[in-house]
Design a protein around this motif. Structure first.
Motif, PDB file in Angstrom:
ATOM      1  N   LEU C 241       0.833  -1.203   0.000  1.00  0.00           N
ATOM      2  CA  LEU C 241       0.000   0.000   0.000  1.00  0.00           C
ATOM      3  C   LEU C 241       0.873   1.262   0.000  1.00  0.00           C
ATOM      4  CD1 LEU C 241      -2.921   1.012   0.174  1.00  0.00           C
ATOM      5  CD2 LEU C 241      -2.793   0.751   2.658  1.00  0.00           C
ATOM      6  N   GLU C 245       1.005   3.948  -3.010  1.00  0.00           N
ATOM      7  CA  GLU C 245       0.561   5.324  -2.775  1.00  0.00           C
ATOM      8  C   GLU C 245       1.628   6.358  -3.098  1.00  0.00           C
ATOM      9  OE1 GLU C 245      -1.805   7.256   0.939  1.00  0.00           O
ATOM     10  OE2 GLU C 245       0.297   7.711   0.556  1.00  0.00           O
ATOM     11  N   ILE C 256      -7.602   7.580  -2.208  1.00  0.00           N
ATOM     12  CA  ILE C 256      -7.670   6.863  -0.921  1.00  0.00           C
ATOM     13  C   ILE C 256      -8.379   7.722   0.119  1.00  0.00           C
ATOM     14  CG2 ILE C 256      -6.344   5.765   0.919  1.00  0.00           C
ATOM     15  CD1 ILE C 256      -4.164   5.172  -1.126  1.00  0.00           C
ATOM     16  N   LEU C 283      -6.239  -0.614  -6.139  1.00  0.00           N
ATOM     17  CA  LEU C 283      -6.551  -0.110  -4.802  1.00  0.00           C
ATOM     18  C   LEU C 283      -7.557  -1.005  -4.079  1.00  0.00           C
ATOM     19  CD1 LEU C 283      -6.906   3.763  -4.667  1.00  0.00           C
ATOM     20  CD2 LEU C 283      -5.465   2.273  -3.275  1.00  0.00           C
ATOM     21  N   LEU C 286      -5.626  -3.870  -2.747  1.00  0.00           N
ATOM     22  CA  LEU C 286      -4.670  -3.499  -1.696  1.00  0.00           C
ATOM     23  C   LEU C 286      -5.375  -3.195  -0.393  1.00  0.00           C
ATOM     24  CD1 LEU C 286      -2.271  -1.129  -3.612  1.00  0.00           C
ATOM     25  CD2 LEU C 286      -1.622  -3.229  -2.408  1.00  0.00           C
ATOM     26  N   LEU C 287      -6.468  -2.463  -0.482  1.00  0.00           N
ATOM     27  CA  LEU C 287      -7.154  -2.058   0.752  1.00  0.00           C
ATOM     28  C   LEU C 287      -7.819  -3.261   1.402  1.00  0.00           C
ATOM     29  CD1 LEU C 287      -8.614   1.337  -0.518  1.00  0.00           C
ATOM     30  CD2 LEU C 287      -6.723   0.991   1.096  1.00  0.00           C
TER      31      LEU C 287
END
Lengths: 302, 302, 302, 302
Positions: C241, C245, C256, C283, C286-287
């Motif tokens: 992450l 980012e 995000i 994303l 990943l989240l």
């Protein structure tokens, strides 16, 4: 010939007086082959190609050809400020027994896409070897759009792979897949920093200097079998090491190779920076955390 | 040996297929000697040194040594991305008969004055030849303060001249004169664009590619006899030509050399730009205005 | 006032028509305070400060002062191409109620360390607020050696912190610790990419835009209690992450923040790039992997 | 409104404490009008626009509008790192009474032609004023091909002039003439360094900071009547002055304005460099040589 899988970029080993260390060179090559490398790339940025004389290039290529013995493709970097000279280097690499060449454009005072297309066309005429197009703005300061790269790939048949190192990498890889009509391999670089995202975009392999090809092999294998949970688990385990290694400066990378027994000295040619103060200690901890009691001088289990 | 007066920087002549044209090379050298050159510098930026192979360098140096026959100092550019290789090139230039070497620093990701000092010390150990320190940020992207240059000059005895090409040049020359404890020659470059100001600051000569050394000789001579009115009159007469010639891109310079009969082709190696559209016509007018009916293929009266 | 711990750098929220969204602004600030921020920095690179008018700066500062209500230090970026204007911005920030200012040098055609020292001295005269010196060559293109920064810190008493973002960060932090005679806080940035190494070098906290201050708080807490095994475990868990980012382009970061409910739109002001194709999907994964079923719109447990 | 002839770029006068000197500002404007300026451009690079606050911009624009009284077009630079803010500045300039705006693109981490087209479209929607497209890579670090500029010009009707400052200028001007389908004025800049070549390519005038608009007027007039012998004679006479003045650093230009009585102080805002050592003496000689006994504080005969 397939340019895919894990193709390490090799550092060029020097003695402490900065002369070539061809003994380490051969050991490094054999180590990478034993670790499962699917190909080898020499004389790139990590190979300090820009700090070598032409005679040294010849020695390194010849020695590599002899050591590899045709077991895997041997790719030779031939990027040069001049197109004519790049062609000479490519022809010479072919003459000495290389399997392919890697080529990046040179920054000019006024950017000109047409000349970049011509560069690839001309070098393709100078050699019958396949070409790896390297897109690495961090070292070249040349920006090539996906549209430009697609145009080059589609007009120069000998380009068989793209080393995709323009950040952010994932959308660039996606755009290249969409825009290239010809099929070419797309290989990730940048020390595998963006490995999980690049793999999710369907890359064909890694072409980078990360000193643990075993780790990259495991990731590629997991991705190819659709096991992205394992890709992420591997990345989590090695991320600190990957991040540490990809920092600017080649000395950290050469120090890891030294610790793995591949090369005798971590020396970087002047004016490259030596290993920064404190880095050895960080490395101690990182390697212990990543590989526990394993002997780094052998192929690692991951 | 004195590095002063007018020391032209030579272009490297190519055939239309971009191969070396050694016949033009020798003609170019002889022309410059006949025109009164006090020395010659080869393999600099105008010489497209960064687009040559090492073997081509050797040919050019050997051919130049043979042609010059020791009549004037022959300075050979040896700038290289790596210090070790710069030392090898310097030693090789000495071996082939050069009189001096010219050396500029290489841009690194993190600027570091100490390493620039080391560069000069190391190359000075690799050759017994005198060194010309080139300060040309426009091509190197390296900024050296007057204090740094003075420190280098004062700690490397073989540095005998500074090619002062950091703009604005006049205050930099003034600062170098004040800060260097060792006496070294200071030579102006940049196509003589700043000739009247550089001469007023007391430079020892020109080391630049302007294709009319006769004009520079006349200016140096006028300045040395204190006749600055004549310096200004000469500058006024040739300013449009000087300004035109110093524009980015080497093709204009090579075209003038071609028109003077020194070289057979104005070809610049790819990816260098060819003569822009319209430039030939501008040149026609400029040369007619500057030299009237004179035959450019002979030494000119100014 | 202490500038340490976790001090998030705030993005500036825009509506889809690129006008300021002050409602999201206040929500973003409150969210960060609730998540445990030890301070807040506004109008930095992530805040797109260079794309704002002075009137917009005033609105954002005033609104932030009102929302923070003095609970934590509020740092305002005042970097400007001109020193005089930077002083005006600093004085204005003080007038509006800021707690400190953050200041980076501006790239000039000729690098000059002396002028960078003067910059900090002059801005220190224009405001009584503490100053955070930002060392971020990736955005400024200005390289400050550790020796220069130490000299600035030791001669400008109002500098109370260094935002250390020059890579490689660990040796730079080490050098700053050794060379600064005055004690100042050293804060890490760069999206926490080098968190484990920066923490091992003894930084005082993070001053960065990573959208999960909870994670950074946990790392700082672990490091301060000497539990580096936990630091590494946290880094491993969130590394993908963090790496994702910190890629170039602010849209990923704003997306995000949007997903966490802090801001209404991920819009970046033109000519900044919008969220690249495919990034939303990366994303998602990943989240989900990092936080499982947790509701991102509340303070997270890590 | 016609944007052609001689449109000086104005420096912004500061007091010795770097505050705005609006008295000099009005004197400077009146002087230029009296000297025959066909228009005035404020808040460009020479105007140190990047070192001003928005409030200072307003003061300068308002004061200029009042002083010019509509006698000639007043062009206001509105280049900004953000497109939205550039639009705000353009609308504000219109509101305050400007006649046109000048706009250059901003360097982004990844070059993107599409976004440059959008920049012009968006600012054109934010103001009804005509736009001068500035192509000055030396300050912007943005390279726009002739094809890109032609595409912008042909799709944004409010663009009425191009300030052509990409070197080499002559072939760029030629390419712009060939490739723009819409007729726009093409104006030369760069301190008139390339005046004879730019005039030969048929430019519509000068838009530059050279402190002697009388000289530029004479050149334009000679060129328009086809008297290029006079153009060259004028250039020869003033070349040393032109070359001296166009050197990097604004202090030389402001010093000349000061000597002409237009502004009270040659102060450049920090971190801009002050007048280099020795420059005053060079200027003494140059001005004496160029203008003999004439009083520089009045309109000059050339």
């Amino acid at each position: 010939m397939m340019l895919c899988g894990v193709i390490p970029i090799l550092a060029t080993p020097f003695n402490d007086d900065e002369s070539l260390d061809l003994v380490s060179w051969q050991r490094l090559i054999r180590f990478m082959l034993d670790a499962g490398a699917d190909g080898l790339t020499i004389l790139g940025v990590l190979g300090e190609a820009n700090r070598l004389t032409d005679a040294e290039r010849d020695s390194l290529i010849s020695s590599a050809v002899t050591t590899v013995e045709g077991r895997v493709p041997l790719v030779v970097g031939v990027s040069h400020a001049g197109t004519f000279a790049a062609g000479v280097l490519a022809a010479r690499a072919e003459e000495l027994g290389a399997s392919a060449v890697m080529l990046a454009p040179h920054k000019e005072p006024v950017a000109n896409d047409e000349r970049i297309v011509e560069l690839y066309k001309r070098v393709a005429r100078a050699t019958s070897l396949p070409i790896v197009l390297q897109d690495h703005p961090a070292s070249t300061e040349v920006q090539m759009s996906a549209a430009l790269i697609a145009r080059i790939v589609d007009s120069v048949p000998s380009i068989q792979a793209i080393k995709a190192e323009a950040v952010p990498t994932a959308p660039k890889i996606r755009a290249l897949r969409e825009q290239c009509k010809t099929h070419v391999a797309i290989l990730a670089g940048l020390g595998a920093l963006y490995a999980p995202f690049d793999l999710a975009e369907g890359i064909d392999g890694f072409n980078t200097g990360f000193a643990f090809p075993e780790v990259l092999k495991a990731m590629v294998s997991a991705a190819h079998s659709g096991n992205f949970a394992r890709v992420h688990a591997l990345y989590a385990r090695f991320a600190a090491l990957i991040v540490f290694e990809q920092q600017p400066g080649l000395a950290v990378r050469k120090e890891i190779l030294r610790r793995r027994g591949m090369i005798a000295s971590a020396r970087v040619r002047h004016p490259g920076a030596a290993l920064p103060a404190g880095s050895a200690l960080h490395l101690d901890r990182l390697l212990a955390a990543a590989f526990g009691g394993q002997d780094l001088s052998h192929k690692l289990e991951v």
